[in-house]
Design an enzyme around this catalytic site. Structure first.
Site, short mmCIF file in Angstrom:
data_model
loop_
_atom_site.label_atom_id
_atom_site.label_comp_id
_atom_site.label_asym_id
_atom_site.label_seq_id
_atom_site.Cartn_x
_atom_site.Cartn_y
_atom_site.Cartn_z
N GLY A 42 0.83 -1.20 0.00
CA GLY A 42 0.00 0.00 0.00
C GLY A 42 0.87 1.25 0.00
O GLY A 42 1.28 1.70 -1.06
N SER A 114 6.15 -4.73 -2.28
CA SER A 114 5.97 -3.31 -2.55
C SER A 114 6.25 -2.51 -1.27
O SER A 114 7.34 -2.66 -0.69
CB SER A 114 4.57 -3.07 -3.12
OG SER A 114 4.47 -1.80 -3.71
N TRP A 115 5.31 -1.66 -0.80
CA TRP A 115 5.55 -0.96 0.46
C TRP A 115 5.91 -1.94 1.57
O TRP A 115 6.73 -1.64 2.45
CB TRP A 115 4.32 -0.14 0.85
CG TRP A 115 4.28 0.19 2.31
CD1 TRP A 115 3.44 -0.34 3.25
CD2 TRP A 115 5.14 1.10 3.02
NE1 TRP A 115 3.73 0.18 4.50
CE2 TRP A 115 4.76 1.07 4.38
CE3 TRP A 115 6.19 1.94 2.63
CZ2 TRP A 115 5.40 1.83 5.36
CZ3 TRP A 115 6.83 2.70 3.61
CH2 TRP A 115 6.43 2.64 4.95
N ASP A 269 8.40 -4.60 -14.19
CA ASP A 269 7.83 -3.85 -13.07
C ASP A 269 8.29 -2.40 -13.16
O ASP A 269 9.30 -2.00 -12.57
CB ASP A 269 8.27 -4.47 -11.75
CG ASP A 269 7.60 -3.85 -10.54
OD1 ASP A 269 6.91 -2.81 -10.72
OD2 ASP A 269 7.76 -4.37 -9.43
N HIS A 297 4.53 -5.75 -11.56
CA HIS A 297 4.42 -5.41 -10.14
C HIS A 297 3.35 -6.30 -9.52
O HIS A 297 2.19 -6.28 -9.92
CB HIS A 297 4.04 -3.94 -9.99
CG HIS A 297 4.25 -3.40 -8.60
ND1 HIS A 297 5.50 -3.06 -8.14
CD2 HIS A 297 3.39 -3.14 -7.59
CE1 HIS A 297 5.40 -2.60 -6.91
NE2 HIS A 297 4.13 -2.65 -6.55
#
Length: 317
Positions: A42, A114-115, A269, A297
């Site tokens: 996120g 990701s985050w 990505d 991604h």
């Protein structure tokens, strides 16, 4: 992709972490298995049930939690009255430590995307003695360069879509910091202003993760509650460089020495280009980078299979 069958938690709860915040957690799989913590992305997306299926349930004690303000944690950031000043990286790292102690875990493997990869790296650099291994995919380090790339420079690849994203903020803000401009809009007193900004941001989110073939729009963005929390939280973090000194995670990669890691990155990505994962391995000799040529991604196009294989290998170690 090959994943394990669906499973349900054998325990769950809400942990009071202070500041009026309670984070939702759950445990699945083998209560006596190798502890592993899922660190979702996120920021602000919450941990979905799919994460459980990446782990061998006979080998792992799988722990999921929803970071502050999202998922099943309370209060939910979709409410514009919810104070985000107590939602920073330092707060999330402290929450992870409280959860570890609450569940009686001495050391655990971290799996993030990701985050979630940034937050996992930040945790491991601060508490290396608590981490047995790291399995990360769609790796990002939350640098100014990366945030500018996603919110501005990627307009070179998707010019028409980016122009719509840029034009979602007032004309006076279009040449400035776009996450900060969007953060102001999604905290506007007018619900119509907030909604327009949330939809514009999520439309761009769909675009910049779409390069790999077979892309489908994220159905969660149609949920106004999910959308509001996600955009409030992600713009809050991105307008503050993830509440970390710029480049910290790359500079401090040496603190991960002795922790084995697997970094899985899609060649396609563009949301999180592979150079960041490669730079991490230059300062972290115990990490292995696996490039998936057709991957973008997220977990598709072979990325998820590599993640499962890495988790299976650590389960046997």
């Amino acid at each position: 992709m090959r994943v394990y069958p669906p499973i349900e938690p054998y325990a769950h709860g809400l942990l009071d972490v202070g500041d009026g915040q309670r984070i939702h957690w759950e445990t699945c799989g083998n209560p006596d298995g190798r502890p592993a913590l899922v660190v979702h992305g996120g920021p602000g997306s919450g941990a979905t049930a799919f994460w459980r299926r990446l782990f061998d349930p006979a080998a792992y004690r799988i722990i999921l939690f929803d970071q502050r303000g999202c998922g099943r944690s309370t209060p939910h950031a979709s409410d514009p009255a919810v104070d985000l000043s107590v939602n920073t990286t330092a707060h999330l790292l402290a929450d992870m430590e409280r959860l570890r102690a609450h569940l009686g875990v001495d050391r655990w493997l971290l799996c993030g995307a990701s985050w979630g990869s940034s937050l996992s790296l930040a945790y491991a650099q601060r508490h290396p003695e608590r981490v047995t291994a790291l399995v990360l995919f769609s790796v990002v380090a939350n640098t100014r360069r990366e945030i500018d790339w996603v919110t501005r420079d990627m307009g070179r690849i998707f010019p028409q879509e980016w122009a719509r994203f840029r034009d979602g903020v007032p004309a006076a803000d279009r040449d400035g910091d776009l996450p900060t401009a969007y953060a102001r809009l999604v905290n506007d007193p007018d619900p119509a202003v907030r909604q327009r900004a949330e939809i514009s941001w999520c439309d761009w989110e769909d675009v910049h993760v779409s390069l790999a073939g077979g892309f489908k729009a994220d159905p969660r963005y149609a949920d106004p509650v999910f959308r509001a929390a996600l955009v409030r939280i992600v713009t809050h973090y991105w307008s503050n460089l993830g509440f970390m000194p710029d480049g910290q995670l790359l500079r401090d990669a040496g603190r991960l020495a002795g922790i084995p890691g697997v970094l899985v990155q899609g060649r396609l990505d563009v949301s999180g280009p592979p150079d960041i994962a490669w730079q991490l391995t230059q300062g972290w000799p115990d990490a292995r980078l696996e490039i998936v040529e057709s991957g973008g991604h997220g977990r598709g196009h072979g990325v998820g299979e590599r993640v499962v294989a890495a988790l299976d290998a650590f389960a046997r170690a």
